[in-house]
Design a protein around this motif. Structure first.
Motif, mmCIF file in Angstrom:
data_model
loop_
_atom_site.group_PDB
_atom_site.id
_atom_site.type_symbol
_atom_site.label_atom_id
_atom_site.label_comp_id
_atom_site.label_asym_id
_atom_site.label_seq_id
_atom_site.Cartn_x
_atom_site.Cartn_y
_atom_site.Cartn_z
ATOM 1 N N LEU A 67 0.836 -1.202 0.000
ATOM 2 C CA LEU A 67 0.000 0.000 0.000
ATOM 3 C C LEU A 67 0.865 1.244 0.000
ATOM 4 O O LEU A 67 1.742 1.411 0.850
ATOM 5 N N HIS A 68 0.615 2.121 -0.972
ATOM 6 C CA HIS A 68 1.290 3.409 -1.060
ATOM 7 C C HIS A 68 0.295 4.460 -0.572
ATOM 8 O O HIS A 68 -0.658 4.793 -1.269
ATOM 9 N N GLY A 69 0.482 4.938 0.653
ATOM 10 C CA GLY A 69 -0.506 5.859 1.197
ATOM 11 C C GLY A 69 -0.100 6.418 2.543
ATOM 12 O O GLY A 69 1.032 6.251 3.007
ATOM 13 N N SER A 70 -1.061 7.078 3.208
ATOM 14 C CA SER A 70 -0.792 7.854 4.423
ATOM 15 C C SER A 70 -1.548 7.285 5.614
ATOM 16 O O SER A 70 -2.774 7.136 5.560
ATOM 17 N N GLU A 71 -0.814 6.990 6.671
ATOM 18 C CA GLU A 71 -1.451 6.615 7.932
ATOM 19 C C GLU A 71 -1.970 7.893 8.594
ATOM 20 O O GLU A 71 -1.262 8.879 8.705
ATOM 21 N N GLY A 72 -3.216 7.859 9.064
ATOM 22 C CA GLY A 72 -3.904 9.076 9.480
ATOM 23 C C GLY A 72 -3.240 9.907 10.551
ATOM 24 O O GLY A 72 -3.366 11.130 10.558
ATOM 25 N N SER A 73 -2.502 9.291 11.478
ATOM 26 C CA SER A 73 -1.948 10.034 12.611
ATOM 27 C C SER A 73 -0.573 10.627 12.335
ATOM 28 O O SER A 73 -0.054 11.370 13.158
ATOM 29 N N ILE A 74 0.042 10.297 11.192
ATOM 30 C CA ILE A 74 1.402 10.760 10.914
ATOM 31 C C ILE A 74 1.383 12.161 10.338
ATOM 32 O O ILE A 74 0.734 12.423 9.326
ATOM 33 N N HIS A 75 2.106 13.075 10.990
ATOM 34 C CA HIS A 75 2.260 14.426 10.455
ATOM 35 C C HIS A 75 3.420 14.399 9.463
ATOM 36 O O HIS A 75 4.526 14.011 9.795
ATOM 37 N N SER A 76 3.138 14.785 8.232
ATOM 38 C CA SER A 76 4.149 14.686 7.185
ATOM 39 C C SER A 76 3.976 15.812 6.180
ATOM 40 O O SER A 76 2.879 16.352 5.998
ATOM 41 N N SER A 77 5.083 16.158 5.509
ATOM 42 C CA SER A 77 5.026 17.158 4.437
ATOM 43 C C SER A 77 4.459 16.554 3.159
ATOM 44 O O SER A 77 4.159 17.269 2.212
ATOM 45 N N HIS A 78 4.308 15.221 3.128
ATOM 46 C CA HIS A 78 3.765 14.572 1.947
ATOM 47 C C HIS A 78 2.247 14.733 1.894
ATOM 48 O O HIS A 78 1.577 14.782 2.926
ATOM 49 N N GLU A 79 1.714 14.802 0.681
ATOM 50 C CA GLU A 79 0.266 14.886 0.513
ATOM 51 C C GLU A 79 -0.389 13.612 1.049
ATOM 52 O O GLU A 79 0.180 12.529 0.991
ATOM 53 N N HIS A 80 -1.606 13.747 1.576
ATOM 54 C CA HIS A 80 -2.314 12.597 2.142
ATOM 55 C C HIS A 80 -3.063 11.867 1.037
ATOM 56 O O HIS A 80 -4.073 12.343 0.527
ATOM 57 N N TYR A 81 -2.545 10.697 0.692
ATOM 58 C CA TYR A 81 -3.144 9.867 -0.345
ATOM 59 C C TYR A 81 -3.533 8.509 0.231
ATOM 60 O O TYR A 81 -2.870 7.998 1.147
ATOM 61 N N ALA A 82 -4.588 7.910 -0.333
ATOM 62 C CA ALA A 82 -5.046 6.561 0.049
ATOM 63 C C ALA A 82 -4.936 6.347 1.556
ATOM 64 O O ALA A 82 -4.249 5.433 2.022
ATOM 65 N N PRO A 83 -5.618 7.179 2.363
ATOM 66 C CA PRO A 83 -5.448 7.129 3.822
ATOM 67 C C PRO A 83 -5.942 5.822 4.434
ATOM 68 O O PRO A 83 -6.823 5.144 3.897
ATOM 69 N N PHE A 84 -5.366 5.489 5.589
ATOM 70 C CA PHE A 84 -5.725 4.265 6.302
ATOM 71 C C PHE A 84 -5.371 4.441 7.762
ATOM 72 O O PHE A 84 -4.682 5.404 8.145
ATOM 73 N N THR A 85 -5.830 3.537 8.592
ATOM 74 C CA THR A 85 -5.432 3.510 9.998
ATOM 75 C C THR A 85 -4.759 2.173 10.295
ATOM 76 O O THR A 85 -4.955 1.184 9.573
ATOM 77 N N ILE A 86 -3.982 2.132 11.353
ATOM 78 C CA ILE A 86 -3.327 0.886 11.766
ATOM 79 C C ILE A 86 -4.392 -0.163 12.092
ATOM 80 O O ILE A 86 -4.241 -1.345 11.752
ATOM 81 N N LYS A 87 -5.462 0.265 12.720
ATOM 82 C CA LYS A 87 -6.543 -0.660 13.075
ATOM 83 C C LYS A 87 -7.108 -1.337 11.823
ATOM 84 O O LYS A 87 -7.355 -2.546 11.815
ATOM 85 N N GLU A 88 -7.300 -0.562 10.761
ATOM 86 C CA GLU A 88 -7.832 -1.127 9.520
ATOM 87 C C GLU A 88 -6.899 -2.176 8.933
ATOM 88 O O GLU A 88 -7.345 -3.208 8.420
ATOM 89 N N LEU A 89 -5.584 -1.910 9.001
ATOM 90 C CA LEU A 89 -4.629 -2.886 8.470
ATOM 91 C C LEU A 89 -4.613 -4.163 9.303
ATOM 92 O O LEU A 89 -4.582 -5.272 8.761
ATOM 93 N N LYS A 90 -4.641 -4.019 10.606
ATOM 94 C CA LYS A 90 -4.598 -5.192 11.480
ATOM 95 C C LYS A 90 -5.833 -6.071 11.301
ATOM 96 O O LYS A 90 -5.753 -7.302 11.415
ATOM 97 N N GLU A 91 -6.963 -5.459 11.014
ATOM 98 C CA GLU A 91 -8.204 -6.222 10.840
ATOM 99 C C GLU A 91 -8.167 -7.139 9.614
ATOM 100 O O GLU A 91 -8.955 -8.090 9.525
ATOM 101 N N LYS A 92 -7.255 -6.871 8.670
ATOM 102 C CA LYS A 92 -7.170 -7.718 7.472
ATOM 103 C C LYS A 92 -6.510 -9.067 7.767
ATOM 104 O O LYS A 92 -6.569 -9.985 6.954
ATOM 105 N N ASP A 93 -5.819 -9.155 8.899
ATOM 106 C CA ASP A 93 -5.170 -10.405 9.324
ATOM 107 C C ASP A 93 -4.077 -10.848 8.354
ATOM 108 O O ASP A 93 -3.948 -12.038 8.044
ATOM 109 N N TYR A 94 -3.273 -9.880 7.884
ATOM 110 C CA TYR A 94 -2.131 -10.189 7.020
ATOM 111 C C TYR A 94 -0.897 -10.424 7.889
ATOM 112 O O TYR A 94 -0.839 -10.036 9.057
#
Length: 406
Positions: A165-192
């Motif tokens: 996944l090329h994207g932005s975790e919601g809580s990270i403050h960054s100079s990069h544009e926020h693309y394809a946002p997600f949360t850690i909780k969402e990733l963990k729920e996928k059980d990968y």
């Protein structure tokens, strides 16, 4: 269950233009311009030597949408080396090199597997017999604002499941544009078993079980991307994970802080800075930014030498050599003194905050009148994201530095 070993990298930014460095000596500038290629060559060499099962590249292989034939040819050469060693490569494209951009495609070897714009799952059976399934998608356009994480399937049957996944975790403050946002909780729920992220250039381990990882970029591209850059060698054995960071940068960007408290003469200032630069420990050939602090009490004559470039020119007269070469590329005044200047002049403070908080879209909108002016539009190219950021930084410095003398 058999273990697997792979390399996770992202944000290669091959053919990065390295804006604002053309003032450097030609041979040094050529070295910098080729540093992204040299970094990827190091990475591929590590992959071959360590006999990994496969490689993951989590977006932004190229720096520009209209990727150059030179950059594609150099990438192809490295992919062929991996192919000759029997190493598959799994690739997603990001916002810088999205699939909708113009490009002359070179035929890639059969070991390279590129994900489509729709989320899909690819399958790999390693030489040791482990079944690996990889889920991901490539950007079809530069700006992906929606939450694409919902498209990733859950409970995939395989020995190992990896998300790209090329994207932005919601809580990270960054100079990069926020693309394809997600949360850690969402990733963990996928059980990968592992999440191979890209887009943020600072390496970060967001979660350990399962590993959710930004490897950062493989070569710093400007003065804010300091420190070692590289990739991760990942070993998974069932639910156990071991991560080893492998530095790949050809040139380091570093910052050296120097206090000018008590300095009364130019020569004294020059010697102190040179001593600090010489003593600063680096792990690779380096470009140094000198951050000056405690400078408010300098005489106007000495400060003028800092501001007009005389000090930088004197410092750049010689390349510092030792185990590694060092080159002083710029001098900056510390943010702490900037705050004092802003307090003394609220108008300057307001302008600086407006500039530093400006997004790429807002910056382009602010310049729209110039781009659309009937007498000027034909002579002006729309600034790219990195060019706009550089322009904003230079504008802030031009506002701040004269303020010290007033």
């Amino acid at each position: 269950m058999e273990k697997i070993r792979f390399i996770h990298c992202a944000d290669l930014h091959l053919d990065s233009p390295f804006i604002g460095l053309k003032h450097l000596p030609a041979d040094l500038f050529d070295r910098i311009q080729n540093s992204t290629f040299a970094a990827f060559e190091k990475l591929v060499k590590e992959a071959v030597q360590r006999r990994i099962d496969f490689m993951i590249i989590s977006g932004d292989l190229f720096d520009e949408e209209d990727r150059s034939i030179r950059a594609q040819a150099k990438l192809l050469k490295q992919f062929n080396l991996l192919d000759a060693s029997g190493i598959p490569v799994y690739v997603i494209h990001g916002n810088h090199d999205h699939l909708g951009s113009f490009r002359l495609n070179l035929d890639m070897p059969g070991n390279v597997h590129i994900f489509d714009v729709k989320t899909e799952v690819k399958e790999l059976l390693t030489k040791s017999g482990a079944l690996v399934k990889l889920a991901g998608f490539s950007y079809g356009t530069r700006h992906i604002r929606e939450r694409r994480i919902t498209d990733y399937p859950r409970h995939i049957e395989a020995d190992y499941v990896i998300g790209l996944l090329h994207g932005s975790e919601g809580s990270i403050h960054s100079s990069h544009e926020h693309y394809a946002p997600f949360t850690i909780k969402e990733l963990k729920e996928k059980d990968y078993h592992y999440w191979a992220l890209g887009h943020i250039h600072q390496r970060q381990l967001l979660n350990s079980d399962p590993p959710i990882v930004y490897p950062g970029n493989i070569q710093g591209r400007h003065r804010k991307e300091t420190g070692e850059k590289g990739c991760y060698l990942v070993e998974l054995h069932e639910r156990d994970a071991a991560l080893e960071f492998i530095p790949t940068q050809d040139i380091l960007w570093e910052r050296v802080e120097v206090s000018l408290s008590g300095i009364e003469r130019f020569g004294e200032m020059f010697r102190k800075i040179m001593k600090k630069a010489e003593e600063y420990e680096v792990s690779s050939d380096s470009l140094l930014q000198i951050d000056l602090k405690d400078y408010l009490d300098l005489s106007s004559e000495i400060f003028h030498a800092v501001e007009n470039g005389d000090l930088l020119q004197a410092l750049q007269a010689d390349l510092l050599t030792g185990e590694y070469s060092k080159w002083i590329h710029s001098i900056k005044l510390s943010r702490g003194e900037h705050v004092q200047i802003e307090r003394n002049d609220p108008f300057i403070g307001d302008v600086i905050h407006e500039l530093t908080d400006m997004s790429t879209e807002a910056g382009i909108e602010a310049l729209a009148e110039l781009y659309e002016h009937p007498s000027l539009y034909r002579y002006i190219d729309v600034l790219k994201e990195e060019e706009l950021k550089h322009l904003i930084e230079e504008s802030v410095e031009l506002i701040l530095y004269p303020a010290k003398r007033q």
